[in-house]
Design a protein around this motif. Structure first.
Motif, mmCIF file in Angstrom:
data_model
loop_
_atom_site.group_PDB
_atom_site.id
_atom_site.type_symbol
_atom_site.label_atom_id
_atom_site.label_comp_id
_atom_site.label_asym_id
_atom_site.label_seq_id
_atom_site.Cartn_x
_atom_site.Cartn_y
_atom_site.Cartn_z
ATOM 1 N N SER A 116 0.803 -1.220 0.000
ATOM 2 C CA SER A 116 0.000 0.000 0.000
ATOM 3 C C SER A 116 0.837 1.271 0.000
ATOM 4 C CB SER A 116 -0.943 -0.020 1.208
ATOM 5 O OG SER A 116 -2.004 0.866 0.990
ATOM 6 N N VAL A 144 -14.565 -5.311 -0.226
ATOM 7 C CA VAL A 144 -14.500 -3.856 -0.007
ATOM 8 C C VAL A 144 -14.064 -3.179 -1.308
ATOM 9 C CG1 VAL A 144 -13.961 -3.995 2.452
ATOM 10 C CG2 VAL A 144 -12.105 -3.911 0.833
ATOM 11 N N TYR A 146 -11.862 -1.041 -3.581
ATOM 12 C CA TYR A 146 -10.461 -0.689 -3.381
ATOM 13 C C TYR A 146 -10.325 0.768 -2.924
ATOM 14 C CZ TYR A 146 -5.660 0.228 -3.590
ATOM 15 O OH TYR A 146 -4.408 0.629 -3.195
ATOM 16 N N PHE A 149 -9.890 0.964 0.725
ATOM 17 C CA PHE A 149 -8.957 0.038 1.379
ATOM 18 C C PHE A 149 -7.781 0.752 2.053
ATOM 19 C CE2 PHE A 149 -5.326 -2.978 1.142
ATOM 20 C CZ PHE A 149 -5.838 -3.979 1.949
ATOM 21 N N THR A 156 -3.882 0.197 5.865
ATOM 22 C CA THR A 156 -5.042 -0.362 5.178
ATOM 23 C C THR A 156 -6.051 -0.847 6.205
ATOM 24 O OG1 THR A 156 -4.379 -2.695 5.142
ATOM 25 C CG2 THR A 156 -3.461 -1.276 3.416
ATOM 26 N N LEU A 158 -7.078 -3.854 6.377
ATOM 27 C CA LEU A 158 -6.917 -5.303 6.535
ATOM 28 C C LEU A 158 -6.726 -5.643 8.023
ATOM 29 C CD1 LEU A 158 -6.552 -7.684 4.417
ATOM 30 C CD2 LEU A 158 -4.117 -7.531 4.931
ATOM 31 N N ILE A 164 -5.606 -10.885 1.712
ATOM 32 C CA ILE A 164 -6.206 -10.422 0.459
ATOM 33 C C ILE A 164 -6.303 -11.661 -0.427
ATOM 34 C CG2 ILE A 164 -5.954 -8.847 -1.507
ATOM 35 C CD1 ILE A 164 -3.765 -7.410 0.382
#
Ligand SMILES: Cc1cc2nc3c(=O)[nH]c(=O)nc-3n(C[C@H](O)[C@H](O)[C@H](O)COP(=O)(O)OP(=O)(O)OC[C@H]3O[C@@H](n4cnc5c(N)ncnc54)[C@H](O)[C@@H]3O)c2cc1C
Length: 287
Positions: A116, A144, A146, A149, A156, A158, A164
């Motif tokens: 990222s 979700v 992008y 994200f 992020t 996550l 992912i």
């Protein structure tokens, strides 16, 4: 000497269980970011290696036209995919400019998303094509957009137990043109100063739909929503490109850093977006 445990799951279920059991372990895919950073990090307690894991590899088209790219799919696979060349030329163009052949053979789209970085080259494309991410943990799966994200500089949404799994790209509307441009200090093997990915379509001689993704001009990859709104309904050409330049100047505030200056980044982003908007009037405008 501290030892690092190494796990190489054989299925997605094993990978998700390993992630749930060891949220402190490093997820490894191609390793082209993880291993470069390794010298500056403490020795990890363990690694969960996803490279080549079947359910995360490959590119498919679903019956509704959605394209699904597994997170562990390499840039080489994207470049060599007829489906991507036909439907996602901007992603193929970006992949061709990521590192050189060695990095393209090893680096993955999921790794670019996981790192990222604001200079991750595939990321503005994901914004321009309205990609969604399928994320999974041992407990749940979620999808979700992008565009939601990245939550900050290399941040992020996550969760610690999530992976992912897939990048999903909705079917391309008829006539949607795609565009990609990377500007760096040299033509190849360079870290971007500015990247622009865009997708747009005209109807009745006017811009009916446009998405513009930008990289290296903010703390994360961003969509230029105001600039998009400023040109929708206009005929491609000088007026629309001037409107895009003005809107972009209000919308982005790039920074000065070792790679470039804020002034240069803004000017170049304006030039590239204006070029794309002008080219929309050409019958064969593409990447
Ligand atoms: C010489 C060189 C040149 C490069 N040039 C470019 C360039 O031009 N443009 C560019 O954008 N990048 C470039 N990179 C950076 C890098 O190659 C890319 O970011 C690449 O996509 C990383 O993928 P990877 O599979 O190697 O990721 P890894 O290094 O394995 O992982 C990267 C991050 O993503 C996480 N991760 C990986 N997969 C998953 C998953 N499925 N779920 C959750 N987290 C995951 C990892 O935990 C880690 O945090 C370059 C790197 C090198 C060494």
């Amino acid at each position: 000497m501290t030892e690092t445990e190494y796990i190489r799951p054989q299925s997605l279920e094993q990978a998700l269980s390993a992630r749930a059991e060891h949220p402190d372990f490093t997820v490894l895919c191609g390793g082209t970011d993880v291993l470069v950073a390794a010298n500056k990090q403490p020795v990890p307690a363990g690694m969960i290696d996803l490279f080549g894991l079947g359910p995360l590899c490959g590119i498919d088209r679903h019956s509704d036209g959605t394209i699904a790219i597994g997170a562990a799919t390499t840039y080489a696979d994207i470049i060599n995919s007829d489906l991507c060349r036909r439907e996602l030329p901007a992603l193929v163009a970006a992949s061709r400019e990521i590192g050189a052949l060695q990095i393209q053979a090893r680096g993955t789209i999921g790794g670019n998303i996981g790192t990222s970085s604001p200079v991750g080259d595939s990321l503005p494309v994901l914004l321009a094509v309205a990609a969604e991410l399928e994320l999974a943990s041992h407990k749940r799966r979620r999808t979700v957009p992008y565009s939601e994200f990245c939550t900050g500089y290399r941040q992020t949404l996550l969760d610690a137990d999530e992976l992912i799994v897939t990048v999903r790209i909705p079917p391309r509307s008829p006539g949607l043109m795609q565009f990609w441009r990377k500007v760096g200090p040299r033509r190849a093997q360079s870290i971007s100063k500015v990247m622009v990915a865009a997708a747009a379509r005209t109807e009745g001689g006017r811009i009916a739909e446009i998405r513009i993704g930008l990289g290296a001009v903010a703390d994360r990859p961003i969509r230029a929503y105001q600039t998009e709104a400023a040109v929708v309904g206009l005929a491609p050409g000088h007026l629309a490109s001037s409107a895009a330049r003005a809107a972009l100047a209000d919308e982005i505030t790039p920074i000065d850093d070792i790679r470039s200056t804020a002034r240069y980044r803004l000017r170049v982003a304006q030039n590239i977006v204006a070029h794309f908007v002008e080219r929309l009037s050409l019958p064969a405008a593409r990447v």
